[in-house]
Design a protein around this motif. Structure first.
Motif, PDB file in Angstrom:
ATOM      1  N   ILE A   1       0.810  -1.221   0.000  1.00  0.00           N
ATOM      2  CA  ILE A   1       0.000   0.000   0.000  1.00  0.00           C
ATOM      3  C   ILE A   1       0.843   1.270   0.000  1.00  0.00           C
ATOM      4  N   PHE A   2       1.820   1.374   0.918  1.00  0.00           N
ATOM      5  CA  PHE A   2       2.645   2.585   0.953  1.00  0.00           C
ATOM      6  C   PHE A   2       4.032   2.296   1.501  1.00  0.00           C
ATOM      7  N   GLN A   3       4.922   3.274   1.335  1.00  0.00           N
ATOM      8  CA  GLN A   3       6.283   3.174   1.838  1.00  0.00           C
ATOM      9  C   GLN A   3       6.579   4.367   2.728  1.00  0.00           C
ATOM     10  N   LEU A   4       7.347   4.106   3.782  1.00  0.00           N
ATOM     11  CA  LEU A   4       7.723   5.139   4.744  1.00  0.00           C
ATOM     12  C   LEU A   4       9.232   5.268   4.833  1.00  0.00           C
ATOM     13  N   LYS A   5       9.705   6.512   4.979  1.00  0.00           N
ATOM     14  CA  LYS A   5      11.079   6.761   5.402  1.00  0.00           C
ATOM     15  C   LYS A   5      11.002   6.921   6.906  1.00  0.00           C
ATOM     16  N   LEU A   6      11.667   6.032   7.629  1.00  0.00           N
ATOM     17  CA  LEU A   6      11.516   5.975   9.077  1.00  0.00           C
ATOM     18  C   LEU A   6      12.172   7.153   9.783  1.00  0.00           C
ATOM     19  N   SER A   7      11.476   7.677  10.797  1.00  0.00           N
ATOM     20  CA  SER A   7      12.087   8.703  11.640  1.00  0.00           C
ATOM     21  C   SER A   7      12.800   8.056  12.819  1.00  0.00           C
ATOM     22  N   ASP A   8      12.425   6.812  13.167  1.00  0.00           N
ATOM     23  CA  ASP A   8      13.064   6.087  14.265  1.00  0.00           C
ATOM     24  C   ASP A   8      13.108   4.595  13.922  1.00  0.00           C
ATOM     25  N   PRO A   9      14.197   4.162  13.247  1.00  0.00           N
ATOM     26  CA  PRO A   9      14.280   2.749  12.826  1.00  0.00           C
ATOM     27  C   PRO A   9      14.184   1.748  13.976  1.00  0.00           C
ATOM     28  N   SER A  10      14.491   2.167  15.207  1.00  0.00           N
ATOM     29  CA  SER A  10      14.415   1.232  16.332  1.00  0.00           C
ATOM     30  C   SER A  10      12.978   0.773  16.593  1.00  0.00           C
ATOM     31  N   GLN A  11      11.981   1.517  16.071  1.00  0.00           N
ATOM     32  CA  GLN A  11      10.583   1.105  16.246  1.00  0.00           C
ATOM     33  C   GLN A  11      10.311  -0.252  15.587  1.00  0.00           C
ATOM     34  N   LEU A  12      11.105  -0.621  14.606  1.00  0.00           N
ATOM     35  CA  LEU A  12      10.936  -1.921  13.952  1.00  0.00           C
ATOM     36  C   LEU A  12      11.006  -3.058  14.969  1.00  0.00           C
ATOM     37  N   ASP A  13      11.851  -2.869  15.996  1.00  0.00           N
ATOM     38  CA  ASP A  13      12.047  -3.911  17.003  1.00  0.00           C
ATOM     39  C   ASP A  13      10.808  -4.143  17.853  1.00  0.00           C
ATOM     40  N   GLU A  14       9.874  -3.195  17.832  1.00  0.00           N
ATOM     41  CA  GLU A  14       8.671  -3.304  18.655  1.00  0.00           C
ATOM     42  C   GLU A  14       7.557  -4.079  17.950  1.00  0.00           C
ATOM     43  N   LEU A  15       7.724  -4.386  16.664  1.00  0.00           N
ATOM     44  CA  LEU A  15       6.700  -5.109  15.909  1.00  0.00           C
ATOM     45  C   LEU A  15       6.836  -6.608  16.121  1.00  0.00           C
ATOM     46  N   MET A  16       5.767  -7.335  15.862  1.00  0.00           N
ATOM     47  CA  MET A  16       5.775  -8.785  16.000  1.00  0.00           C
ATOM     48  C   MET A  16       6.498  -9.449  14.841  1.00  0.00           C
ATOM     49  N   ASP A  17       7.135 -10.575  15.141  1.00  0.00           N
ATOM     50  CA  ASP A  17       7.666 -11.408  14.067  1.00  0.00           C
ATOM     51  C   ASP A  17       6.552 -12.360  13.623  1.00  0.00           C
ATOM     52  N   ALA A  18       6.847 -13.214  12.654  1.00  0.00           N
ATOM     53  CA  ALA A  18       5.814 -14.102  12.103  1.00  0.00           C
ATOM     54  C   ALA A  18       5.220 -15.007  13.179  1.00  0.00           C
ATOM     55  N   GLY A  19       6.049 -15.500  14.089  1.00  0.00           N
ATOM     56  CA  GLY A  19       5.559 -16.362  15.160  1.00  0.00           C
ATOM     57  C   GLY A  19       4.599 -15.629  16.090  1.00  0.00           C
ATOM     58  N   GLY A  20       4.929 -14.382  16.409  1.00  0.00           N
ATOM     59  CA  GLY A  20       4.068 -13.575  17.260  1.00  0.00           C
ATOM     60  C   GLY A  20       2.735 -13.291  16.590  1.00  0.00           C
ATOM     61  N   TYR A  21       2.788 -13.015  15.277  1.00  0.00           N
ATOM     62  CA  TYR A  21       1.551 -12.744  14.550  1.00  0.00           C
ATOM     63  C   TYR A  21       0.698 -14.011  14.447  1.00  0.00           C
ATOM     64  N   GLU A  22       1.341 -15.140  14.216  1.00  0.00           N
ATOM     65  CA  GLU A  22       0.621 -16.400  14.158  1.00  0.00           C
ATOM     66  C   GLU A  22      -0.095 -16.668  15.491  1.00  0.00           C
ATOM     67  N   GLN A  23       0.586 -16.348  16.610  1.00  0.00           N
ATOM     68  CA  GLN A  23      -0.026 -16.512  17.931  1.00  0.00           C
ATOM     69  C   GLN A  23      -1.218 -15.567  18.107  1.00  0.00           C
ATOM     70  N   LEU A  24      -1.067 -14.320  17.629  1.00  0.00           N
ATOM     71  CA  LEU A  24      -2.176 -13.355  17.687  1.00  0.00           C
ATOM     72  C   LEU A  24      -3.412 -13.917  16.981  1.00  0.00           C
ATOM     73  N   LEU A  25      -3.213 -14.451  15.780  1.00  0.00           N
ATOM     74  CA  LEU A  25      -4.335 -15.019  15.023  1.00  0.00           C
ATOM     75  C   LEU A  25      -4.948 -16.190  15.760  1.00  0.00           C
ATOM     76  N   ALA A  26      -4.114 -17.032  16.372  1.00  0.00           N
ATOM     77  CA  ALA A  26      -4.623 -18.178  17.125  1.00  0.00           C
ATOM     78  C   ALA A  26      -5.446 -17.707  18.325  1.00  0.00           C
ATOM     79  N   ASP A  27      -4.962 -16.636  18.979  1.00  0.00           N
ATOM     80  CA  ASP A  27      -5.674 -16.115  20.147  1.00  0.00           C
ATOM     81  C   ASP A  27      -7.008 -15.475  19.748  1.00  0.00           C
ATOM     82  N   GLU A  28      -7.051 -14.874  18.553  1.00  0.00           N
ATOM     83  CA  GLU A  28      -8.299 -14.271  18.068  1.00  0.00           C
ATOM     84  C   GLU A  28      -9.307 -15.345  17.695  1.00  0.00           C
ATOM     85  N   GLY A  29      -8.752 -16.519  17.362  1.00  0.00           N
ATOM     86  CA  GLY A  29      -9.466 -17.718  17.120  1.00  0.00           C
ATOM     87  C   GLY A  29     -10.524 -17.795  16.167  1.00  0.00           C
TER      88      GLY A  29
END
Length: 130
Positions: free
Chosen positions: A102-130
């Protein structure tokens, strides 16, 4: 189960983020999100040059069922928008992790990337939403 590419990062609001390795990221919605929305009929893209903060609504996708805000997963400046979606919003349904970005961003704080979920975390989120 939807495919969840391991090289991407994810948000609780079902956006994916690809680190382009040059201080920019590409953002789209996950396969799970497009599947839940159904057939997309319109995409409102963010303006190039717009400054966004984490969780700012910055784009909209509309399906035959509903309209849904797309939230910025990170802070930065919008430096690209997928104009091909103007005439073909269904591209997101067909290729959510590829041509359906959809879009592209030039990051103002690249360290924010570390706060996002990895694939395993997202898979768990979907499982929890059930």
């Amino acid at each position: 189960m939807s495919s969840i590419p391991s090289e991407l990062k994810y948000t609780e609001s079902h956006e994916w983020v690809k680190d382009n390795g040059d201080g920019t990221v590409t953002v789209g919605i996950t396969d799970h999100a497009q599947d839940a929305l159904g057939d997309l009929v319109f995409v409102e893209l963010p303006e190039i040059g717009k400054q966004v903060a984490v969780k700012d609504a910055c784009a909209v996708v509309e399906s035959v069922k509903a309209a849904s805000d797309i939230y910025s997963p990170l802070s930065g400046e919008v430096v690209g928008a997928n104009d091909a979606l103007d005439g073909a919003p269904e591209t997101i349904n067909e290729d959510a992790y590829g041509d359906g970005w959809i879009f592209q961003l030039k990051l103002s704080d690249p360290s924010q990337l570390d706060e996002l979920m990895d694939a395993g975390g997202y898979e768990q989120l979907l499982a929890d939403e059930g």
